[in-house]
Design a protein around this motif. Structure first.
Motif, mmCIF file in Angstrom:
data_model
loop_
_atom_site.group_PDB
_atom_site.id
_atom_site.type_symbol
_atom_site.label_atom_id
_atom_site.label_comp_id
_atom_site.label_asym_id
_atom_site.label_seq_id
_atom_site.Cartn_x
_atom_site.Cartn_y
_atom_site.Cartn_z
ATOM 1 N N GLU A 66 -2.259 16.606 -10.862
ATOM 2 C CA GLU A 66 -1.638 16.726 -9.241
ATOM 3 C C GLU A 66 -2.962 15.442 -8.744
ATOM 4 O OE1 GLU A 66 -4.304 19.999 -5.916
ATOM 5 O OE2 GLU A 66 -4.150 20.110 -7.239
ATOM 6 N N ARG A 67 -4.560 14.895 -9.288
ATOM 7 C CA ARG A 67 -4.199 14.049 -8.637
ATOM 8 C C ARG A 67 -4.031 12.765 -9.330
ATOM 9 N NH1 ARG A 67 -10.219 13.674 -12.485
ATOM 10 N NH2 ARG A 67 -10.007 11.496 -11.248
ATOM 11 N N TYR A 68 -2.980 12.795 -10.411
ATOM 12 C CA TYR A 68 -2.180 11.635 -10.766
ATOM 13 C C TYR A 68 -1.162 11.741 -9.568
ATOM 14 C CZ TYR A 68 0.968 9.635 -13.593
ATOM 15 O OH TYR A 68 2.068 8.639 -13.910
ATOM 16 N N GLY A 69 -0.555 13.035 -8.684
ATOM 17 C CA GLY A 69 0.670 12.851 -8.292
ATOM 18 C C GLY A 69 0.300 12.517 -7.160
ATOM 19 N N PHE A 70 -1.506 12.550 -6.415
ATOM 20 C CA PHE A 70 -1.539 11.872 -5.330
ATOM 21 C C PHE A 70 -1.909 10.819 -5.865
ATOM 22 C CE2 PHE A 70 -5.490 11.034 -2.833
ATOM 23 C CZ PHE A 70 -4.935 11.210 -1.562
ATOM 24 N N ALA A 71 -1.997 10.042 -7.301
ATOM 25 C CA ALA A 71 -2.665 8.607 -6.257
ATOM 26 C C ALA A 71 -0.948 8.026 -6.521
ATOM 27 C CB ALA A 71 -3.580 8.755 -8.526
ATOM 28 N N LYS A 72 0.091 8.568 -7.186
ATOM 29 C CA LYS A 72 1.369 7.653 -7.134
ATOM 30 C C LYS A 72 1.950 8.308 -5.743
ATOM 31 C CE LYS A 72 3.339 9.475 -10.366
ATOM 32 N NZ LYS A 72 4.060 10.450 -11.244
ATOM 33 N N THR A 73 2.106 8.762 -4.652
ATOM 34 C CA THR A 73 2.562 8.973 -3.290
ATOM 35 C C THR A 73 1.726 9.082 -2.485
ATOM 36 O OG1 THR A 73 1.771 11.676 -3.574
ATOM 37 C CG2 THR A 73 3.535 11.073 -4.953
ATOM 38 N N ARG B 55 -5.627 2.242 -6.336
ATOM 39 C CA ARG B 55 -5.145 3.311 -6.584
ATOM 40 C C ARG B 55 -5.069 3.074 -8.219
ATOM 41 N NH1 ARG B 55 -0.379 4.888 -4.066
ATOM 42 N NH2 ARG B 55 -0.355 3.049 -2.762
ATOM 43 N N ILE B 56 -5.508 1.849 -8.950
ATOM 44 C CA ILE B 56 -5.620 1.491 -10.112
ATOM 45 C C ILE B 56 -6.268 1.814 -10.472
ATOM 46 C CG2 ILE B 56 -5.318 -0.683 -12.099
ATOM 47 C CD1 ILE B 56 -2.861 -0.081 -10.814
ATOM 48 N N LEU B 57 -7.658 1.845 -9.590
ATOM 49 C CA LEU B 57 -8.926 2.561 -9.893
ATOM 50 C C LEU B 57 -8.403 4.530 -10.942
ATOM 51 C CD1 LEU B 57 -11.267 1.076 -7.761
ATOM 52 C CD2 LEU B 57 -11.258 1.034 -10.401
ATOM 53 N N MET B 58 -7.535 4.495 -9.607
ATOM 54 C CA MET B 58 -7.309 5.976 -9.543
ATOM 55 C C MET B 58 -6.263 5.947 -10.926
ATOM 56 S SD MET B 58 -6.702 7.557 -5.711
ATOM 57 C CE MET B 58 -6.424 9.176 -6.187
ATOM 58 N N ILE C 56 0.716 -1.307 -0.356
ATOM 59 C CA ILE C 56 0.150 -0.558 0.318
ATOM 60 C C ILE C 56 1.034 1.770 -0.276
ATOM 61 C CG2 ILE C 56 -2.044 -1.223 1.414
ATOM 62 C CD1 ILE C 56 -1.035 0.562 3.579
ATOM 63 N N SER C 57 1.945 0.957 -0.175
ATOM 64 C CA SER C 57 2.957 2.438 0.050
ATOM 65 C C SER C 57 3.104 3.014 -0.997
ATOM 66 C CB SER C 57 4.305 2.709 0.634
ATOM 67 O OG SER C 57 4.984 2.971 1.070
ATOM 68 N N GLY C 58 3.247 4.481 -1.113
ATOM 69 C CA GLY C 58 3.443 5.303 -1.613
ATOM 70 C C GLY C 58 4.441 5.048 -2.686
ATOM 71 N N ALA C 59 5.760 4.815 -1.882
ATOM 72 C CA ALA C 59 6.410 4.900 -2.351
ATOM 73 C C ALA C 59 7.247 3.732 -3.189
ATOM 74 C CB ALA C 59 8.477 4.718 -0.866
ATOM 75 N N PHE C 60 6.003 2.730 -3.249
ATOM 76 C CA PHE C 60 6.914 1.690 -4.344
ATOM 77 C C PHE C 60 5.874 0.856 -5.381
ATOM 78 C CE2 PHE C 60 8.415 0.246 0.019
ATOM 79 C CZ PHE C 60 9.765 0.051 -0.378
ATOM 80 N N SER C 61 5.301 2.583 -5.287
ATOM 81 C CA SER C 61 3.927 2.457 -6.318
ATOM 82 C C SER C 61 4.680 2.951 -7.343
ATOM 83 C CB SER C 61 2.813 3.491 -5.956
ATOM 84 O OG SER C 61 3.322 4.775 -6.794
ATOM 85 N N SER C 62 5.307 3.178 -7.601
ATOM 86 C CA SER C 62 5.499 3.573 -9.023
ATOM 87 C C SER C 62 6.491 1.469 -9.666
ATOM 88 C CB SER C 62 7.163 4.069 -9.673
ATOM 89 O OG SER C 62 8.366 3.907 -8.164
#
Length: 263
Positions: free
Chosen positions: A183-190, A198-201, A124-130
């Motif tokens: 801005e929404r995209y950055g929020f979804a990634k972090t 996250r995938i739905l966003m 669930i961490s945004g640090a590993f979303s990429s």
């Protein structure tokens, strides 16, 4: 000569005599030895306690037995060895083993909880979303226009189109909506969230991006048509002016000819 040797050896004999008189005489008490052996390694046997009762008609006749065991009648009947089956040391060792088993169990449970927490945090961490495979294979490429908005706004279009859209405010509208999506995209990634959420966003942002790009492409196409129409109008106006100038010159020439004939 003999007297001289005697007087020389007399102090040595005196020291040996004093040393022998002050030495401790070892005591070999069978009862004490039996108790020591019984408490350390030998079997607890109430019939081997010394001194013995020396019973006569079932009645103890040994006075030493009375002095030693009559005041403690239950002592020979209970196994007092620390390492016996119910001894204190055996119980402590068993308790230590039980505590070790319990601590190992709790350690295993805590390790399991820690590993689950680590995997859950990594999930669930945004640090590993990429590093998400679906994001890497699909959404990263599809959402790349949000990472460089100005550079991709007027690709393959002329400066006149850009100036026209800046003039009528369409470019400002496009930038505002694209920055909102970015801005929404950055929020979804972090932000920390479930992978499915996250995938739905990502997918909702992608749908909004495609709709916005479709509208923007339509505005670009319309601006090109408007510029082409404006250019054609300008060309036609120039032609009309030229035609009108030619006609006025012909009229002036006819008037001049008529005036010459009238003279």
């Amino acid at each position: 000569m003999m007297n001289t040797k005697f007087w020389l050896l007399f102090p040595a004999f005196g020291l040996l005599f004093l040393a022998g008189s002050q030495a401790q005489t070892p005591i070999q008490d069978r009862a004490v030895v039996a108790q020591q052996e019984r408490m350390v390694f030998k079997q607890w046997d109430e019939d081997r306690f010394l001194p013995r009762p020396n019973r006569f008609l079932g009645i103890p006749t040994n006075s030493n037995w009375y002095l030693t065991w009559a005041l403690h009648p239950n002592y020979p009947k209970l196994d007092r060895r620390p390492l016996s089956a119910r001894g204190e040391q055996t119980q402590r060792m068993g308790l230590a083993v039980a505590m070790k088993i319990s601590s190992d169990y709790y350690k295993q449970q805590t390790d399991t909880i820690r590993n689950l927490a680590t995997r859950e945090m990594a999930r669930i961490s945004g640090a590993f979303s990429s590093a998400d495979p679906l994001y890497v294979l699909y959404y990263k490429k599809e959402l790349s226009p949000l990472e460089n908005i100005e550079a991709q706004a007027f690709q393959h279009h002329s400066a006149q189109v850009k100036a026209y859209l800046e003039e009528n405010g369409a470019y400002a509208w496009y930038l505002e909506n694209m920055k909102s999506l970015a801005e929404r995209y950055g929020f979804a990634k972090t932000q920390d969230m479930e992978r499915g959420q996250r995938i739905l966003m990502y997918h909702r942002i992608l749908l909004d991006l495609r709709k916005l790009q479709s509208d923007w492409d339509r505005k670009l196409a319309l601006s090109q048509k408007m510029l082409a129409f404006r250019q054609s109008i300008q060309v036609s106006q120039k032609r009309n002016l030229l035609d009108q100038a030619d006609q006025s010159e012909d009229i002036l020439a006819d008037i001049l000819k008529k005036r010459i004939l009238l003279r």
